[in-house]
Write a protein that holds these residues in place. Structure first.
Motif, PDB file in Angstrom:
ATOM      1  N   UNK A 270       9.354   2.169  -2.626  1.00  0.00           N
ATOM      2  CA  UNK A 270       9.003   1.074  -3.541  1.00  0.00           C
ATOM      3  C   UNK A 270       9.287   1.429  -4.999  1.00  0.00           C
ATOM      4  N   UNK A 271       9.549   2.692  -5.271  1.00  0.00           N
ATOM      5  CA  UNK A 271       9.861   3.136  -6.636  1.00  0.00           C
ATOM      6  C   UNK A 271      10.454   4.526  -6.571  1.00  0.00           C
ATOM      7  N   UNK A 272      11.394   4.809  -7.442  1.00  0.00           N
ATOM      8  CA  UNK A 272      11.890   6.177  -7.596  1.00  0.00           C
ATOM      9  C   UNK A 272      12.089   6.443  -9.082  1.00  0.00           C
ATOM     10  N   UNK A 273      11.952   7.695  -9.486  1.00  0.00           N
ATOM     11  CA  UNK A 273      12.006   8.020 -10.912  1.00  0.00           C
ATOM     12  C   UNK A 273      12.598   9.397 -11.127  1.00  0.00           C
ATOM     13  N   UNK A 274      13.234   9.573 -12.275  1.00  0.00           N
ATOM     14  CA  UNK A 274      13.672  10.874 -12.770  1.00  0.00           C
ATOM     15  C   UNK A 274      12.757  11.253 -13.929  1.00  0.00           C
TER      16      UNK A 274
ATOM     17  N   UNK B 158       0.842  -1.193   0.000  1.00  0.00           N
ATOM     18  CA  UNK B 158       0.000   0.000   0.000  1.00  0.00           C
ATOM     19  C   UNK B 158       0.884   1.252   0.000  1.00  0.00           C
ATOM     20  N   UNK B 159       0.838   1.989  -1.093  1.00  0.00           N
ATOM     21  CA  UNK B 159       1.593   3.240  -1.179  1.00  0.00           C
ATOM     22  C   UNK B 159       0.874   4.300  -0.358  1.00  0.00           C
ATOM     23  N   UNK B 160       1.606   4.935   0.553  1.00  0.00           N
ATOM     24  CA  UNK B 160       0.997   5.899   1.467  1.00  0.00           C
ATOM     25  C   UNK B 160       1.359   7.348   1.173  1.00  0.00           C
ATOM     26  N   UNK B 161       2.434   7.581   0.435  1.00  0.00           N
ATOM     27  CA  UNK B 161       2.818   8.957   0.117  1.00  0.00           C
ATOM     28  C   UNK B 161       3.755   8.968  -1.082  1.00  0.00           C
ATOM     29  N   UNK B 162       3.866  10.138  -1.676  1.00  0.00           N
ATOM     30  CA  UNK B 162       4.769  10.376  -2.804  1.00  0.00           C
ATOM     31  C   UNK B 162       5.553  11.645  -2.506  1.00  0.00           C
TER      32      UNK B 162
ATOM     33  N   UNK C 270      12.298  16.338 -12.178  1.00  0.00           N
ATOM     34  CA  UNK C 270      11.575  15.938 -10.975  1.00  0.00           C
ATOM     35  C   UNK C 270      12.128  14.602 -10.493  1.00  0.00           C
ATOM     36  N   UNK C 271      12.554  14.561  -9.243  1.00  0.00           N
ATOM     37  CA  UNK C 271      12.969  13.309  -8.611  1.00  0.00           C
ATOM     38  C   UNK C 271      11.805  12.842  -7.734  1.00  0.00           C
ATOM     39  N   UNK C 272      11.119  11.811  -8.174  1.00  0.00           N
ATOM     40  CA  UNK C 272       9.905  11.346  -7.498  1.00  0.00           C
ATOM     41  C   UNK C 272      10.140   9.987  -6.847  1.00  0.00           C
ATOM     42  N   UNK C 273       9.571   9.813  -5.645  1.00  0.00           N
ATOM     43  CA  UNK C 273       9.665   8.526  -4.963  1.00  0.00           C
ATOM     44  C   UNK C 273       8.313   8.154  -4.374  1.00  0.00           C
TER      45      UNK C 273
END
Length: 270
Positions: free
Chosen positions: A229-233, A186-190, A218-221
């Motif tokens: 559980x995931x990170x992205x550029x 369950x993803x709880x925040x970004x 944008x560096x998103x997690x």
């Protein structure tokens, strides 16, 4: 002949003069710049400072060269508002944002297994060298490329599940939140960290923007509690988009803790 601050290099004084003409509108978007020979003659300079001045303006994103044609004042499109934070909507946040703008979303992606670098390990809270799934995307609106992204997910979470390959399987293309829910995570925040920088050559080609342009990075997690559980550029053109964030204020925050609601028009008594 250029006039300006004594001791300031001639190429910077020329760049100042040309920049002022562009920003004032006297050299309009799409208009052709004078040739190097004409600028040398007009400002009493040799070729080297003129070329240096044009490089400065190119780096600033004010002019662009067109092979076989010359140098032109860049046309700056109206910026499109891109709302961030559509992670509550089911499915892909990009699809939700595109629908809100009235454009048709599409994307392509390719995945491969790789291993975490030190910087990726720090972002994901794993050990350098741990296996991860890397997926590279090109996102399009009405068929035109608007956004690039590279995403990484720890295989310790997804390996041997239906979501190991983000664009394959029963939840392909549904977004990180829905995909992770499919394996009971369950993803709880970004979190998102936003910076700006010059576009890289490979990015310029994919996005169809000239070198010298500025991009938003944008560096998103995605987090499940304290587990990344995931990170992205994510990369998009700063000339074409502005990011918009809407931040909800919990109702409890409107109170001073003593029962007084600051949205209440009744004047506070000291």
């Amino acid at each position: 002949m250029l006039v300006g601050e004594l001791g300031r290099p001639a190429y910077l004084r020329l760049a100042d003069a040309l920049r002022a003409e562009i920003l004032s509108g006297s050299r309009g978007p799409g208009s052709k710049m004078p040739s190097i020979a004409d600028l040398c003659r007009e400002h009493g300079l040799s070729e080297q400072p003129v070329r240096q001045a044009l490089r400065v303006l190119t780096t600033e994103g004010l002019i662009e060269g067109r092979p076989g044609s010359g140098t032109y004042v860049r046309v700056r499109p109206d910026k499109t508002r891109m709302a961030r934070g559509r992670y509550r909507a089911p499915g892909s946040p990009f699809a939700a944002e595109s629908a809100a703008r009235g454009v048709e979303p599409s994307w392509s992606g390719s995945s491969q297994k790789t291993y975490a670098t030190a910087s990726l390990a720090a972002r994901l809270g794993i050990v350098t060298g741990d296996p991860i799934m890397q997926t590279q995307y090109v996102f399009r609106a009405d068929g035109e490329p608007v956004q690039l992204a590279t995403s990484w997910e720890p295989l310790a979470i997804t390996e041997h599940t239906d979501i190991a390959l983000p664009e394959l399987g029963p939840l392909a293309g549904r977004g990180v939140v829905v995909r992770m829910a499919g394996i009971s995570v369950v993803v709880t925040r970004v979190t998102e960290d936003v910076t700006s920088r010059p576009v890289l050559e490979a990015e310029a080609g994919q996005l169809g923007i000239p070198l010298g342009s500025t991009v938003l990075a944008i560096e998103r997690t995605h987090w499940a509690g304290e587990l990344a559980v995931e990170t992205a550029d994510i990369v998009l053109s700063a000339d074409h988009f502005r990011l918009s964030y809407e931040i909800e204020i919990p109702t409890a925050s409107h109170s001073d803790g003593c029962g007084q609601d600051w949205d209440d028009p009744i004047e506070r008594q000291e």
